[in-house]
Design a protein around this motif. Structure first.
Motif, PDB file in Angstrom:
ATOM      1  N   ASP A   1       4.170   0.445   1.881  1.00 41.39           N
ATOM      2  CA  ASP A   1       3.765  -0.215   0.560  1.00 41.39           C
ATOM      3  C   ASP A   1       2.263   1.076   0.362  1.00 41.39           C
ATOM      4  O   ASP A   1       2.714   1.612  -1.090  1.00 41.39           O
ATOM      5  CB  ASP A   1       2.453  -0.974   0.545  1.00 41.39           C
TER       6      ASP A   1
ATOM      7  N   ASP B   1       3.084  -7.003  -4.388  1.00 42.11           N
ATOM      8  CA  ASP B   1       4.088  -7.681  -4.082  1.00 42.11           C
ATOM      9  C   ASP B   1       5.422  -7.558  -4.638  1.00 42.11           C
ATOM     10  O   ASP B   1       6.600  -7.634  -3.196  1.00 42.11           O
ATOM     11  CB  ASP B   1       3.127  -8.677  -3.650  1.00 42.11           C
TER      12      ASP B   1
ATOM     13  N   ARG C   1       8.910  -1.558   5.531  1.00 43.05           N
ATOM     14  CA  ARG C   1       8.095  -0.981   4.036  1.00 43.05           C
ATOM     15  C   ARG C   1       6.998  -0.214   4.132  1.00 43.05           C
ATOM     16  O   ARG C   1       7.636   0.306   4.791  1.00 43.05           O
ATOM     17  CB  ARG C   1       6.418  -2.604   4.562  1.00 43.05           C
TER      18      ARG C   1
ATOM     19  N   ALA D   1       7.554  -4.226  -4.318  1.00 40.37           N
ATOM     20  CA  ALA D   1       7.191  -4.128  -2.424  1.00 40.37           C
ATOM     21  C   ALA D   1       7.987  -4.759  -2.317  1.00 40.37           C
ATOM     22  O   ALA D   1       9.531  -4.048  -1.026  1.00 40.37           O
ATOM     23  CB  ALA D   1       6.407  -4.211  -1.803  1.00 40.37           C
TER      24      ALA D   1
END
Length: 281
Positions: free
Chosen positions: A165, A150, A163, A153
Motif C-alpha cells: 500500500d 482500498d 500488499r 490495492a
C-alpha cells in the motif's frame, strides 16, 4: 587499503541509484526513488569504498514472506573486486527466510542460479508508439483516483504476492504519473500506470481481464504521453499480451528473466500485460 562499508541508503542516496540504472541502459522512471523508498525504507544498500559510492542493491521486503532484489550494480571501475557481491550478501540477509524474486539480465542469470534462483518466465521489453487500434466500445477508462484506494490495492493484490500500500499510494500519486482504471459493466477490470522515464515513458503495471481492456488502457496511457514512445515489460508466458504488443507494432528491445528462490507466487499471471517494475517487482 581503502575501507569498504555497506550502509542503508536514504532517499537522497537513491537518486544515485537511478543515475546508475540509467547508465546501465535500464531507463528508470524519473521519480522512481520516491515510491521505491516508501516500499521499504531499510531495503536499499549502498557500498562505499573510501567514502566513495561504488555499489548498490535493493532488497525490498513485502509482507512477512516475500522480497525482491533490484538495482544490483557495481560501478565499472570496481567490478570484479568483490564489492558488489558484499552488497548482495547484505541484501540477501535483509530478506532471509523469504521467497525472493528478481529480474535478472542475461549476463547475470547463471550467477543468480548459483545463488539458488530459478527462472519462472522472461520479461520482454516492448517499446514504441502504439498503433491506432481502437478498443471495444463497452469499456470505460477513468482516472484511478476515482476508485477508492482500498479497492485499487485489493485489485493489485491479485497480481502481486503481497500488499504494498505505501508503494502503491505514491505510485499512482507522484506528479507526472498517470494512473487509469478500466470499468466494464461497472466492474474494475483493468489498471495501468505510465510514468516519464529518462527516455520516453514506462508503462507498469498494466493489468487487464482481456486484451481489449489492456488496449483501452494502453491507448489512454499513451495519449497522456502526447505521442512519446512508451515501454512495457511483458511476461512472455502471457501470449495474449505478446500478441497485443505485436499487433500494435511495438518492438522488443530488452529482456530479463523473472527468477525466484522458491516456487513462483500464485498470482493472476494471465492478467499481467506489463510488470510494475523490474526493480521492485
Amino acid at each position: 587499503m581503502a575501507e569498504y562499508e555497506i550502509t542503508t541508503a536514504g532517499i537522497r542516496d537513491m537518486a544515485r541509484f537511478l543515475e546508475w540504472a540509467d547508465d546501465e541502459q535500464w531507463n528508470p522512471g524519473k521519480l522512481d526513488h520516491l515510491p521505491f523508498h516508501a516500499a521499504d525504507p531499510r531495503g536499499f544498500f549502498l557500498g562505499r569504498l573510501g567514502g566513495e559510492p561504488v555499489a548498490s542493491v535493493s532488497a525490498v521486503r513485502y509482507g512477512t514472506d516475500f522480497g525482491f532484489i533490484g538495482f544490483y550494480i557495481a560501478r565499472p571501475p570496481v567490478r570484479g573486486q568483490g564489492y558488489g557481491i558484499q552488497a548482495w550478501r547484505a541484501a540477501m540477509k535483509h530478506l532471509d527466510g523469504r521467497n525472493v524474486g528478481l529480474d535478472g539480465v542475461i549476463d547475470q542469470q547463471d550467477n543468480y542460479r548459483k545463488s539458488g534462483f530459478r527462472t519462472a518466465w522472461t520479461h520482454v521489453r516492448y517499446a514504441g508508439v502504439p498503433g491506432g487500434e481502437e478498443p471495444a466500445g463497452d469499456i470505460t477508462v477513468v482516472d484511478a483516483g476515482s476508485v477508492p484506494f482500498d479497492r485499487l490495492a485489493s485489485y493489485d493484490r491479485r497480481f502481486f504476492p503481497a500488499r504494498r500500500d505505501a508503494f502503491l499510494s505514491l505510485w499512482v500519486g507522484v506528479p507526472g504519473h498517470t494512473a487509469l482504471v478500466a470499468l466494464r459493466d461497472g466492474e474494475l477490470s483493468g489498471f495501468g500506470v505510465v510514468r516519464p522515464a529518462e527516455s520516453g515513458a514506462r508503462v507498469g503495471p498494466l493489468y487487464a481481464a482481456s486484451d481489449d481492456i489492456a488496449l483501452a488502457l494502453l491507448n489512454g496511457l499513451s495519449t497522456a504521453q502526447e505521442g512519446a514512445p512508451v515501454a512495457l515489460d511483458v511476461p512472455d508466458v502471457n501470449t495474449a499480451a505478446v500478441r497485443l504488443m505485436e499487433r500494435l507494432e511495438l518492438e522488443p528491445t530488452f529482456e530479463c528473466a523473472r527468477m525466484y528462490t522458491s516456487d513462483a507466487p500464485d498470482i493472476d499471471l494471465a492478467g499481467i500485460f506489463a510488470a510494475t517494475t523490474i526493480e521492485l517487482g
